[in-house]
Motif scaffolding. Sequence first.
Motif, PDB file in Angstrom:
ATOM      1  N   ASN A 267       0.886  -1.156   0.000  1.00 53.69           N
ATOM      2  CA  ASN A 267       0.000   0.000   0.000  1.00 53.69           C
ATOM      3  C   ASN A 267       0.926   1.208   0.000  1.00 53.69           C
ATOM      4  OD1 ASN A 267      -1.916   1.935   0.265  1.00 53.69           O
ATOM      5  ND2 ASN A 267      -2.502   1.398   2.363  1.00 53.69           N
ATOM      6  N   VAL A 268       1.047   1.865  -1.095  1.00 55.61           N
ATOM      7  CA  VAL A 268       2.062   2.881  -1.355  1.00 55.61           C
ATOM      8  C   VAL A 268       3.418   2.198  -1.532  1.00 55.61           C
ATOM      9  CG1 VAL A 268       3.204   5.008  -0.647  1.00 55.61           C
ATOM     10  CG2 VAL A 268       0.798   4.632  -0.050  1.00 55.61           C
ATOM     11  N   GLY A 269       3.843   1.426  -0.515  1.00 54.58           N
ATOM     12  CA  GLY A 269       5.104   0.682  -0.618  1.00 54.58           C
ATOM     13  C   GLY A 269       4.886  -0.745  -0.135  1.00 54.58           C
ATOM     14  N   PRO A 301      15.616   5.604   7.609  1.00 53.17           N
ATOM     15  CA  PRO A 301      15.008   6.518   8.577  1.00 53.17           C
ATOM     16  C   PRO A 301      13.535   6.192   8.794  1.00 53.17           C
ATOM     17  CG  PRO A 301      16.294   7.720   6.943  1.00 53.17           C
ATOM     18  CD  PRO A 301      16.261   6.296   6.492  1.00 53.17           C
ATOM     19  N   ARG A 302      13.051   6.474  10.009  1.00 50.15           N
ATOM     20  CA  ARG A 302      11.680   6.065  10.340  1.00 50.15           C
ATOM     21  C   ARG A 302      10.637   6.702   9.445  1.00 50.15           C
ATOM     22  NH1 ARG A 302      10.748   2.705  14.090  1.00 50.15           N
ATOM     23  NH2 ARG A 302       8.579   3.159  14.568  1.00 50.15           N
ATOM     24  N   ASP A 303      10.941   7.905   8.941  1.00 47.45           N
ATOM     25  CA  ASP A 303       9.932   8.572   8.108  1.00 47.45           C
ATOM     26  C   ASP A 303      10.100   8.245   6.621  1.00 47.45           C
ATOM     27  OD1 ASP A 303      12.245   9.887   7.692  1.00 47.45           O
ATOM     28  OD2 ASP A 303      11.543  11.868   8.359  1.00 47.45           O
ATOM     29  N   THR A 304      10.908   7.227   6.323  1.00 54.14           N
ATOM     30  CA  THR A 304      11.086   6.850   4.913  1.00 54.14           C
ATOM     31  C   THR A 304       9.747   6.464   4.313  1.00 54.14           C
ATOM     32  OG1 THR A 304      13.276   5.971   5.344  1.00 54.14           O
ATOM     33  CG2 THR A 304      12.198   5.197   3.346  1.00 54.14           C
ATOM     34  N   ASN A 305       9.462   7.046   3.160  1.00 55.90           N
ATOM     35  CA  ASN A 305       8.251   6.669   2.451  1.00 55.90           C
ATOM     36  C   ASN A 305       8.624   5.701   1.346  1.00 55.90           C
ATOM     37  OD1 ASN A 305       5.628   7.313   3.014  1.00 55.90           O
ATOM     38  ND2 ASN A 305       5.995   9.497   2.662  1.00 55.90           N
ATOM     39  N   ALA A 306       8.384   4.448   1.591  1.00 55.14           N
ATOM     40  CA  ALA A 306       8.717   3.458   0.567  1.00 55.14           C
ATOM     41  C   ALA A 306       7.866   3.736  -0.673  1.00 55.14           C
ATOM     42  CB  ALA A 306       8.435   2.069   1.099  1.00 55.14           C
ATOM     43  N   ARG A 307       8.520   3.718  -1.824  1.00 56.17           N
ATOM     44  CA  ARG A 307       7.770   4.004  -3.054  1.00 56.17           C
ATOM     45  C   ARG A 307       7.396   2.702  -3.746  1.00 56.17           C
ATOM     46  NH1 ARG A 307      11.735   7.958  -2.745  1.00 56.17           N
ATOM     47  NH2 ARG A 307      13.147   6.375  -3.499  1.00 56.17           N
TER      48      ARG A 307
END
Length: 392
Positions: A267-269, A301-307
């Motif tokens: 979902n997103v990533g 990093p914790r805020d990484t937005n997996a693509r």
Amino acid sequence: MTGNSNFAHLDTSRLPSPCHVLDLARLEDNLKLLKRVGDESGVEILLALKAFSCFAVADLVAKYLSGMAASGLYEARLGKTRFGGAMHAYAPGLKEGEIDEMLTYADHLILNSLGQWLRFRSRLEGRAGVEYGLRVNPGHNEVENPLYDPCAPWSRLGVPAKELRAEDLDGLSGIHIHALCDHPYDAFARMLDAVEKNCGHLFGAIDWINLGGGLLITEDDFPADQLISRLKAFRERTGLEVYLEPGTAIGLHAGALVSEVLDRSSNVGELAIMDASATCHMPDVIEAPFTPDVLGAETLPRDTNAREGEPSIVRLGGPTCLAGDIIGTYRFETPPQVGDRLIFLDLGYYTMVKATTFNGTPLPALALWDSRTDALEIVKEFSYADFEGRLS
Ligand SMILES: Cc1ncc(COP(=O)(O)O)c(C=O)c1O
């Protein structure tokens, strides 16, 4: 990556999942170093049970450390009955009804305020073999995160040193300081300078000082000899008996949490649901927050937005319905599949002692593993009864 590369040799198929694994080799190395620091500096080193209460290794601990530090009645009881040795007990809020039992375990009892000391003094004094101390806030900040700073403004932990006169310590024989959290030597040196400056006026009225925990003595590059010299010089100059009570340093890099992939989705990533939970089994991951390393993966990093379209980046979460039950996001060479087992590193302290069964999530088992011989013993497994037993 920090941690213990010994875990690369652990065959996780021999374990139940999830499972805490303690590497006895690293644990013993940690304990040996702490004993050397104690012996060569003339300081007593205690185990802070709040961080690490694994009594399955009590015999090993007792070989190297002479006692325990407790933060309340139950820890004092556990320390005395399951570990043994000296017992230094502290309670931010001591209950009058607990005093008699507390004194059956403690040889040192540390009060958090002068109010508590004066209220309970007549009940405490005259007990054979018990010494009393006061928690003192040295007014020195090293900890950036207020959640873990015992000396932050409005701190309820201890009496500010600047408000204390030596006469206030009448009847007490020591003071207790705790001002660090996961710090290297330099921070300890600055703290001790501040203690000498801000608490020095009390030294003539006491016999001992407990300098608390929060120092990563067993970190791989820690300058143990510098600490030894500093402690020795401090002890000789002040004539005080000195205690340290590390918790993290005992379990540092000695523990891991093995957990199995229950499901994969996206979902997103890319997502994976593990059978270990951040909120239940490693709550500091959410509170601090921090991201535990996974053996063989890169911690992002914790805020990484997996693509989307990046299959190697996977966000790992727990099996609870808490949306924020996220352990972390990682880059894998080979993305984990359902049934694979991952090793989360350095989860031997502030984990077992903090675990809950929220959502009915099972507690991890506990295994002792000796990386020198590959001997493995599963010392504890939990069941439905442990969940139900805390409810009614
Ligand atoms: C009073 C006291 N002593 C010792 C410790 C142990 O600290 P650490 O586990 O960081 O060494 C703590 C941790 O919060 C503490 O509050």
